[in-house]
Design a protein around this motif. Structure first.
Motif, PDB file in Angstrom:
ATOM      1  N   VAL A   1       5.776   3.761   0.961  1.00 37.56           N
ATOM      2  CA  VAL A   1       5.165   2.464   1.251  1.00 37.56           C
ATOM      3  C   VAL A   1       4.701   2.467   2.701  1.00 37.56           C
ATOM      4  CG1 VAL A   1       5.516  -0.024   1.384  1.00 37.56           C
ATOM      5  CG2 VAL A   1       6.579   1.282  -0.459  1.00 37.56           C
ATOM      6  N   VAL A   2       3.389   2.328   2.913  1.00 38.55           N
ATOM      7  CA  VAL A   2       2.831   2.381   4.264  1.00 38.55           C
ATOM      8  C   VAL A   2       2.407   1.008   4.774  1.00 38.55           C
ATOM      9  CG1 VAL A   2       2.060   4.739   3.902  1.00 38.55           C
ATOM     10  CG2 VAL A   2       0.485   2.860   3.441  1.00 38.55           C
ATOM     11  N   ALA A   3       2.355   0.000   3.901  1.00 42.05           N
ATOM     12  CA  ALA A   3       1.992  -1.353   4.328  1.00 42.05           C
ATOM     13  C   ALA A   3       2.578  -2.355   3.351  1.00 42.05           C
ATOM     14  CB  ALA A   3       0.478  -1.516   4.423  1.00 42.05           C
ATOM     15  N   ASP A   4       2.945  -3.522   3.868  1.00 41.49           N
ATOM     16  CA  ASP A   4       3.546  -4.582   3.066  1.00 41.49           C
ATOM     17  C   ASP A   4       3.038  -5.910   3.600  1.00 41.49           C
ATOM     18  OD1 ASP A   4       5.105  -6.376   1.684  1.00 41.49           O
ATOM     19  OD2 ASP A   4       6.995  -5.350   2.031  1.00 41.49           O
ATOM     20  N   ARG A   5       2.294  -6.645   2.763  1.00 43.40           N
ATOM     21  CA  ARG A   5       1.711  -7.918   3.196  1.00 43.40           C
ATOM     22  C   ARG A   5       1.993  -9.010   2.171  1.00 43.40           C
ATOM     23  NH1 ARG A   5      -3.015  -7.711   6.390  1.00 43.40           N
ATOM     24  NH2 ARG A   5      -3.310  -9.902   5.848  1.00 43.40           N
TER      25      ARG A   5
ATOM     26  N   VAL B   1       0.867  -1.177   0.000  1.00 43.23           N
ATOM     27  CA  VAL B   1       0.000   0.000   0.000  1.00 43.23           C
ATOM     28  C   VAL B   1       0.904   1.228   0.000  1.00 43.23           C
ATOM     29  CG1 VAL B   1      -1.799   1.275   1.198  1.00 43.23           C
ATOM     30  CG2 VAL B   1      -1.828  -1.226   1.206  1.00 43.23           C
ATOM     31  N   GLN B   2       0.692   2.133  -0.980  1.00 40.80           N
ATOM     32  CA  GLN B   2       1.599   3.261  -1.170  1.00 40.80           C
ATOM     33  C   GLN B   2       0.814   4.578  -1.156  1.00 40.80           C
ATOM     34  OE1 GLN B   2       5.065   2.403  -3.700  1.00 40.80           O
ATOM     35  NE2 GLN B   2       3.839   0.803  -4.678  1.00 40.80           N
ATOM     36  N   PHE B   3       1.445   5.568  -0.534  1.00 39.68           N
ATOM     37  CA  PHE B   3       0.858   6.898  -0.400  1.00 39.68           C
ATOM     38  C   PHE B   3       1.583   7.848  -1.346  1.00 39.68           C
ATOM     39  CE2 PHE B   3       0.970  11.119   1.704  1.00 39.68           C
ATOM     40  CZ  PHE B   3      -0.386  11.406   1.681  1.00 39.68           C
ATOM     41  N   LEU B   4       0.819   8.474  -2.262  1.00 38.54           N
ATOM     42  CA  LEU B   4       1.379   9.389  -3.255  1.00 38.54           C
ATOM     43  C   LEU B   4       0.996  10.812  -2.878  1.00 38.54           C
ATOM     44  CD1 LEU B   4       1.266   6.577  -4.700  1.00 38.54           C
ATOM     45  CD2 LEU B   4       1.008   7.822  -6.842  1.00 38.54           C
ATOM     46  N   GLY B   5       1.828  11.411  -2.023  1.00 43.65           N
ATOM     47  CA  GLY B   5       1.593  12.791  -1.641  1.00 43.65           C
ATOM     48  C   GLY B   5       2.070  13.753  -2.707  1.00 43.65           C
ATOM     49  N   PRO B   6       1.915  15.068  -2.458  1.00 43.39           N
ATOM     50  CA  PRO B   6       2.416  16.065  -3.410  1.00 43.39           C
ATOM     51  C   PRO B   6       3.901  15.841  -3.676  1.00 43.39           C
ATOM     52  CG  PRO B   6       1.049  17.091  -1.725  1.00 43.39           C
ATOM     53  CD  PRO B   6       1.257  15.679  -1.290  1.00 43.39           C
ATOM     54  N   ALA B   7       4.305  15.927  -4.961  1.00 38.90           N
ATOM     55  CA  ALA B   7       5.683  15.624  -5.347  1.00 38.90           C
ATOM     56  C   ALA B   7       6.255  16.734  -6.191  1.00 38.90           C
ATOM     57  CB  ALA B   7       5.730  14.298  -6.106  1.00 38.90           C
ATOM     58  N   SER B   8       7.569  16.855  -6.128  1.00 40.64           N
ATOM     59  CA  SER B   8       8.265  17.875  -6.917  1.00 40.64           C
ATOM     60  C   SER B   8       8.554  17.407  -8.329  1.00 40.64           C
ATOM     61  CB  SER B   8       9.575  18.266  -6.221  1.00 40.64           C
ATOM     62  OG  SER B   8      10.394  17.114  -6.020  1.00 40.64           O
TER      63      SER B   8
ATOM     64  N   THR C   1      -1.193   6.550   7.450  1.00 46.07           N
ATOM     65  CA  THR C   1       0.207   6.956   7.527  1.00 46.07           C
ATOM     66  C   THR C   1       0.309   8.276   8.268  1.00 46.07           C
ATOM     67  OG1 THR C   1       2.214   7.288   6.231  1.00 46.07           O
ATOM     68  CG2 THR C   1       0.194   8.245   5.347  1.00 46.07           C
ATOM     69  N   ARG C   2       1.524   8.629   8.661  1.00 44.40           N
ATOM     70  CA  ARG C   2       1.791   9.943   9.250  1.00 44.40           C
ATOM     71  C   ARG C   2       2.292  10.866   8.153  1.00 44.40           C
ATOM     72  NH1 ARG C   2       3.260   6.061  12.934  1.00 44.40           N
ATOM     73  NH2 ARG C   2       2.383   6.273  15.034  1.00 44.40           N
ATOM     74  N   TRP C   3       1.846  12.106   8.190  1.00 41.74           N
ATOM     75  CA  TRP C   3       2.207  13.065   7.128  1.00 41.74           C
ATOM     76  C   TRP C   3       2.513  14.419   7.755  1.00 41.74           C
ATOM     77  CZ3 TRP C   3      -0.651  17.445   5.330  1.00 41.74           C
ATOM     78  CH2 TRP C   3      -0.128  18.032   4.149  1.00 41.74           C
ATOM     79  N   LYS C   4       3.582  15.021   7.250  1.00 37.74           N
ATOM     80  CA  LYS C   4       4.008  16.331   7.755  1.00 37.74           C
ATOM     81  C   LYS C   4       3.583  17.412   6.769  1.00 37.74           C
ATOM     82  CE  LYS C   4       8.107  18.858   9.356  1.00 37.74           C
ATOM     83  NZ  LYS C   4       9.583  18.797   9.522  1.00 37.74           N
ATOM     84  N   ALA C   5       2.770  18.349   7.247  1.00 37.52           N
ATOM     85  CA  ALA C   5       2.290  19.452   6.409  1.00 37.52           C
ATOM     86  C   ALA C   5       3.410  20.471   6.186  1.00 37.52           C
ATOM     87  CB  ALA C   5       1.089  20.116   7.070  1.00 37.52           C
ATOM     88  N   PRO C   6       3.280  21.322   5.169  1.00 36.97           N
ATOM     89  CA  PRO C   6       4.294  22.372   4.942  1.00 36.97           C
ATOM     90  C   PRO C   6       4.523  23.253   6.171  1.00 36.97           C
ATOM     91  CG  PRO C   6       2.830  22.184   3.058  1.00 36.97           C
ATOM     92  CD  PRO C   6       2.262  21.310   4.120  1.00 36.97           C
ATOM     93  N   SER C   7       3.526  23.377   7.037  1.00 29.34           N
ATOM     94  CA  SER C   7       3.674  24.201   8.247  1.00 29.34           C
ATOM     95  C   SER C   7       4.544  23.531   9.295  1.00 29.34           C
ATOM     96  CB  SER C   7       2.297  24.489   8.840  1.00 29.34           C
ATOM     97  OG  SER C   7       1.697  23.288   9.293  1.00 29.34           O
ATOM     98  N   GLY C   8       4.848  22.263   9.135  1.00 34.02           N
ATOM     99  CA  GLY C   8       5.598  21.520  10.130  1.00 34.02           C
ATOM    100  C   GLY C   8       4.734  20.691  11.043  1.00 34.02           C
ATOM    101  N   ARG C   9       3.428  20.828  10.983  1.00 32.09           N
ATOM    102  CA  ARG C   9       2.536  20.043  11.826  1.00 32.09           C
ATOM    103  C   ARG C   9       2.404  18.613  11.272  1.00 32.09           C
ATOM    104  NH1 ARG C   9      -0.450  24.865  11.001  1.00 32.09           N
ATOM    105  NH2 ARG C   9      -0.495  26.236  12.852  1.00 32.09           N
ATOM    106  N   TRP C  10       2.179  17.669  12.197  1.00 32.39           N
ATOM    107  CA  TRP C  10       2.016  16.270  11.815  1.00 32.39           C
ATOM    108  C   TRP C  10       0.546  15.871  11.899  1.00 32.39           C
ATOM    109  CZ3 TRP C  10       5.582  12.947   9.826  1.00 32.39           C
ATOM    110  CH2 TRP C  10       6.907  13.371   9.847  1.00 32.39           C
ATOM    111  N   TYR C  11       0.162  14.986  10.968  1.00 31.02           N
ATOM    112  CA  TYR C  11      -1.221  14.508  10.899  1.00 31.02           C
ATOM    113  C   TYR C  11      -1.230  12.982  10.740  1.00 31.02           C
ATOM    114  CZ  TYR C  11      -2.850  19.304  10.111  1.00 31.02           C
ATOM    115  OH  TYR C  11      -3.134  20.638  10.236  1.00 31.02           O
TER     116      TYR C  11
END
Length: 676
Positions: free
Chosen positions: A592-596, A577-584, A613-623
């Motif tokens: 990769v957030v999971a492997d089974r 399972v893969q997370f495709l966040g904003p990319a340059s 998954t855990r994700w860090k916003a541009p502001s530095g906050r974690w979600y």
């Protein structure tokens, strides 16, 4: 006396007529009865012995003639199909009585069924009752095999071998004999089966969901012991046995002439050497190059089975019997100097019948032979033409191949490149870089024998800068004109790449499609490097399923969630399972957030998925981010932080190392936990 004399003559005439009807049935319906016996007999007997035993069971179905003049006595029977065990054919002479619905046929069928079921769980060395001993027919020096079927027939045969004789009998009586469940239960009870109802119940599970297709397969040549192919028995073993017997006989003569106790040791010593040689030869059957199967050049355009069985024999040395003989002998008995490799789940045993020749020619300084054994394996034999280097023998699974997964086979690997032998239905071929979705493909040169120019291989280690793939287009002659992608993962057969689009609003569930669209190429550009972890594992196909799209907090940028599922030829799959966040950049790797391993997730048998998954916003906050597939109606976060959302995605503020649990509720009332 005058009163009883006519009655006695009537009984004699009745028995004689009944036996005549049974004999006529045996001759008229012999192939049908033998096929029934063959299906019911234990597959553990082996195909050759099962063929002979099926014929023997039917040929000995009638009782042995007694000492009286009236011939064998056939007990009374009603005209009901599948009559009970104590029944017999009626004495009437009508031809209808000999038909499949007649009493005579039902009586003979019951005898055949009883005899075939009597072989269940009997050790091979156990002779059994005299009436069941297959004294005739006897075949010396030949092995008999029904004609080989396809992948579906092989799968059905394996399914039948996994159940007991009564279940096979119930299955055959329904599909071959056309009996309903009550008729099958009654007939099995007459054959002394302990649990007829249970056998019928288990038989109902076989051949699902296409019972009509299973019926057609059961009536095919794969299960017809009356239409067989012949091959010699193990010639080397026979030769060694004759030699050992001759040595033993000579030693016995010498021992007798000496008239001493030398006979206690000498014969055993001579016999031991011959026995060792016989045992050594037993595993190396002789395969004749002249018996190799060869498909006509244009067969692929006129068949509904478009797979390796439709490949013609190609290559400049396709008629080189010496090379083909060495390849077959090496397959049968690989010397220690031969490098043997197998994809997981592939057996290396010699074929039970002559394989099909796909290719024999010279490629990159080696003589290469490609063989296909009828539905299960592709075998590659390669010997160096000169200089250093050893002989190689590679085995790969090929059961269930189709237009795409049977479109190419690696014929040679040298350095960082590989050459492929393409299927005859490939009209166009090109290569492209999976990490460059905007770059056009480059034409790939293909020789007249179907062998391509060298194609760069994906780097096994180091930087993942490129990922070369084949882009093939099939011929319009098979009404399958479409492009598809294949990638080399180190196995003899390349893996087929597909893509399942994002769920549409209110649209039905999407199905995998070819990974040639812009959307598919963009997704594969960010996940291609994860294919490295699949190298050498016998992967048949890999699908990227975009199961969710999520609006991220603090700005509303979008992210995609992909489930990358790799299916192997042997069945089990692996999921990333893969997370495709904003990319340059378009090739920035996904997270990769999971492997089974060994899971049905992200397949048609596992259509619901939840991941986080855990994700860090541009502001530095974690979600904490989480997303589910289209059937997810609600997601809940518990643990260090809490939150919920009545939709397939959620974002909750949390510390970087917050420990949380994710659960989801489905629209149909089920629940999910997050895949890890």
């Amino acid at each position: 006396m005058p009163i009883h004399q006519p009655q006695q003559r009537t009984d004699v005439q009745s028995d004689r007529t009944g036996v005549q009807q049974a004999e006529a049935v045996l001759v008229e319906h012999y192939p049908r009865l033998v096929r029934l016996a063959y299906v019911v007999l234990p597959p553990a007997l082996g195909r050759h012995r099962r063929v002979l035993t099926a014929h023997a069971v039917v040929q000995r179905a009638l009782p042995v003639t007694g000492s009286g003049t009236s011939g064998p006595r056939v007990p009374a029977q009603s005209r009901r199909t599948g009559a009970p065990a104590g029944a017999r054919p009626a004495p009437q002479g009508a031809s209808a009585d000999r038909g499949p619905s007649g009493a005579a046929y039902g009586w003979v069928r019951l005898r055949v069924l009883r005899a075939a079921l009597a072989h269940e769980r009997r050790p091979r060395w156990w002779p059994g009752p005299a009436s069941l001993r297959p004294a005739l027919p006897v075949v010396w020096g030949l092995r008999l095999f029904p004609r080989a079927g396809g992948v579906d027939e092989l799968a059905l045969d394996r399914a039948l071998s996994a159940v007991d004789g009564p279940v096979r009998a119930a299955f055959a009586l329904q599909l071959l004999e056309g009996l309903d469940e009550s008729g099958v239960r009654e007939l099995l009870a007459g054959a002394a089966v302990a649990d007829p109802a249970g056998a019928v119940r288990l038989a109902a599970r076989l051949g699902r969901p296409d019972r009509a297709g299973a019926q057609a397969m059961l009536r095919s040549g794969e299960f017809d012991p009356c239409t067989v192919q012949t091959r010699p028995s193990d010639l080397l073993r026979r030769r060694h046995r004759v030699r050992a017997a001759a040595v033993a006989a000579a030693l016995c003569v010498v021992a007798g002439g000496l008239a001493v106790a030398a006979g206690e040791g000498t014969p055993s010593g001579g016999g031991g050497g011959g026995g060792d040689r016989a045992a050594a030869g037993a595993s190396y059957p002789v395969l004749d190059p002249a018996e190799l199967l060869r498909t006509a050049a244009e067969r692929w355009a006129d068949t509904s089975r478009v797979d390796f069985t439709a490949w013609p024999a190609r290559g400049g040395r396709a008629d080189d019997d010496a090379l083909l003989g060495r390849a077959l002998q090496t397959w049968a008995a690989p010397p220690e100097s031969v490098r043997v490799s197998t994809t997981p789940g592939t057996v290396t045993a010699p074929p039970a019948q002559p394989p099909r020749l796909l290719f024999a020619g010279e490629v990159d300084g080696a003589a290469v032979v490609l063989l296909h054994d009828g539905g299960v394996r592709v075998v590659r034999y390669a010997e160096p033409l000169s200089g250093s280097g050893g002989t190689a023998l590679d085995f790969a699974r090929a059961d269930g191949a189709d237009v795409t997964t049977g479109a190419a086979v690696v014929v040679s690997r040298t350095g960082d490149g590989a050459r492929f032998l393409l299927a005859p239905w490939i009209d166009e071929s090109a290569t492209r870089d999976l990490l460059a979705p905007d770059a056009p493909g480059r034409p790939l040169e293909v020789g007249p024998d179907g062998v391509t120019a060298a194609v760069p291989r994906p780097a096994a280690g180091g930087a993942c800068g490129t990922w070369p793939v084949l882009r093939l287009r099939s011929s319009e002659r098979i009404v399958e004109k479409h492009a598809f992608l294949l990638t080399d993962l180190g196995d003899p057969a390349p893996a087929h790449l597909t893509y399942t689009p994002k769920p549409g609003r209110g649209a039905p569930a999407r199905q995998p499609r070819e990974a040639t669209s812009t959307e598919a190429l963009l997704a594969w550009a960010r996940t291609a490097c994860s294919l490295r972890t699949l190298a050498g594992s016998g992967v048949r196909s890999v699908n990227n399923w975009a199961f969710a799209e999520q609006k991220l907090p603090e700005g509303g940028a979008s992210a995609d969630w992909l489930c990358t599922r790799a299916d192997t030829w042997r069945g089990p799959g692996r999921v990333l399972v893969q997370f495709l966040g904003p990319a340059s950049s378009a090739r920035e790797p996904a997270v990769v957030v999971a492997d089974r391993d060994d899971t049905a997730l992200c397949s048609r048998f596992g259509q619901h998925v939840l991941a986080g998954t855990r994700w860090k916003a541009p502001s530095g906050r974690w979600y904490i981010l989480a997303a589910g597939s289209r059937a997810v109606a609600r997601i809940e976060v518990s643990g260090a932080v809490r939150g919920s959302a009545d939709r397939p995605t959620i974002a909750v503020r949390a510390s970087r190392d917050a420990d949380v649990e994710l659960t989801a509720s489905l629209r149909d009332g089920g629940t999910l936990t997050a895949v890890r």
